[in-house]
Design a protein around this motif. Sequence first.
Motif, short mmCIF file in Angstrom:
data_model
loop_
_atom_site.label_atom_id
_atom_site.label_comp_id
_atom_site.label_asym_id
_atom_site.label_seq_id
_atom_site.Cartn_x
_atom_site.Cartn_y
_atom_site.Cartn_z
N THR A 161 2.49 27.20 26.28
CA THR A 161 2.25 26.31 27.42
C THR A 161 2.61 24.87 27.09
O THR A 161 2.07 23.94 27.68
N HIS A 204 -6.08 31.38 24.60
CA HIS A 204 -7.42 31.29 25.20
C HIS A 204 -7.39 30.52 26.51
O HIS A 204 -6.54 29.67 26.71
N SER A 208 -0.09 22.29 21.53
CA SER A 208 0.87 21.99 20.45
C SER A 208 0.93 20.50 20.10
O SER A 208 1.71 20.10 19.24
N ASP A 229 -8.38 22.00 20.02
CA ASP A 229 -7.96 23.22 20.70
C ASP A 229 -8.79 24.34 20.10
O ASP A 229 -9.09 24.34 18.90
N ILE A 230 -9.16 25.29 20.94
CA ILE A 230 -10.01 26.39 20.49
C ILE A 230 -9.23 27.34 19.58
O ILE A 230 -9.81 28.10 18.81
N SER A 289 1.57 17.74 22.27
CA SER A 289 2.51 16.87 22.99
C SER A 289 1.85 15.53 23.35
O SER A 289 2.49 14.47 23.26
N LYS A 329 4.00 21.32 27.00
CA LYS A 329 4.47 20.41 28.05
C LYS A 329 5.38 19.35 27.44
O LYS A 329 5.23 19.00 26.26
N ASP A 375 -4.62 18.82 29.65
CA ASP A 375 -3.90 19.89 30.34
C ASP A 375 -4.67 21.19 30.07
O ASP A 375 -4.27 21.99 29.24
N TYR A 412 5.47 26.56 21.65
CA TYR A 412 4.11 26.94 22.07
C TYR A 412 4.17 27.44 23.52
O TYR A 412 4.89 26.86 24.34
N ASP A 416 -14.06 24.39 20.55
CA ASP A 416 -14.19 24.47 22.01
C ASP A 416 -14.28 23.04 22.56
O ASP A 416 -14.91 22.17 21.95
N CYS A 417 -13.69 22.85 23.74
CA CYS A 417 -13.62 21.49 24.30
C CYS A 417 -14.99 20.84 24.47
O CYS A 417 -15.16 19.64 24.20
#
Length: 258
Positions: A184, A81, A212, A230-231, A214, A186, A50, A182, A31-32
């Motif tokens: 989302t 998520h 992913s 990333d979660i 980026s 970018k 992002d 992926y 988790d962030c």
Amino acid sequence: MIARTAGTESEAASAAPIIPAPPRFDIRTQDCIDFLRGLPAESVDLIVTDPAYSGMNRHLRLGHGRIVGHYGKPDNERWFHEFSDDPESYAVFLRECHRVLRRDRHVYIMFDSFSMLSLGALVRDFFDVKGVVVWDKVHLGMGHYFRRRHEQIVFASKGRRKLSRRDLPDVWSVPRLHRATYPTQKPVKLFEYMVQASAEPGFLVCDPFCGSGSSGVAALLGGCGFIGADIDSRAVRIAEDRLGRFTATGEDPLEPAH
Ligand SMILES: C[S@@+](CC[C@H](N)C(=O)[O-])C[C@H]1O[C@@H](n2cnc3c(N)ncnc32)[C@H](O)[C@@H]1O
């Protein structure tokens, strides 16, 4: 894998630089907030991120379809998520970003238009907001009213720092990716602009919502190290594989043009 420079434990807990050992990246399934809390104060040189805001999706009631499955169902394997973007959680996130960022450094945070209106102003409570960049995705997306073609990127600093590039406008026309690996994902180019404008080779770039990877590719292209989280373990597997292959071959398997 992180290699810390020599120093006492208390130094390491405050301002010790953390430099990823070869292969110069470190991606965690976390988790962030937990991820940021685990980093020493003033230990990263640039934050580019992002986040997966929940606001727009809840507002538009997206995610009831065949493609993304049923939004909000705990066993939904197809939906990625989200970060609950209530102002309280967001303030905790921003406070941690501020803590881990060195002085005289920059931060870039991406927003869709819904979250921009509900959360964007909070960035001012923690950072010195310098401007808002518009990402022009060039091609039309979905939209109930005007069809969406842009996102926004809040650009801010902790302390004072000049941009390394002065030739960039505040509208970045970078075509959105179609049929990306992926959901989302970018374009790397977006993060490349951020790295080119705000980093020097050897900087440590941080993305607490790295998807992913980026932003990681952009960091490596700029001669920087990368630390991200990333979660979702699927995202982390994709990002680790991507950055590993990029480091080994110079090819980005998810955006072969790089
Ligand atoms: C918009 S995507 C990032 C995409 C990335 N920029 C790319 O190009 O692939 C947001 C990511 O945040 C992740 N995420 C959602 N909630 C999170 C949380 N609480 N902590 C960390 N990551 C989270 C999602 O799994 C998703 O991969």
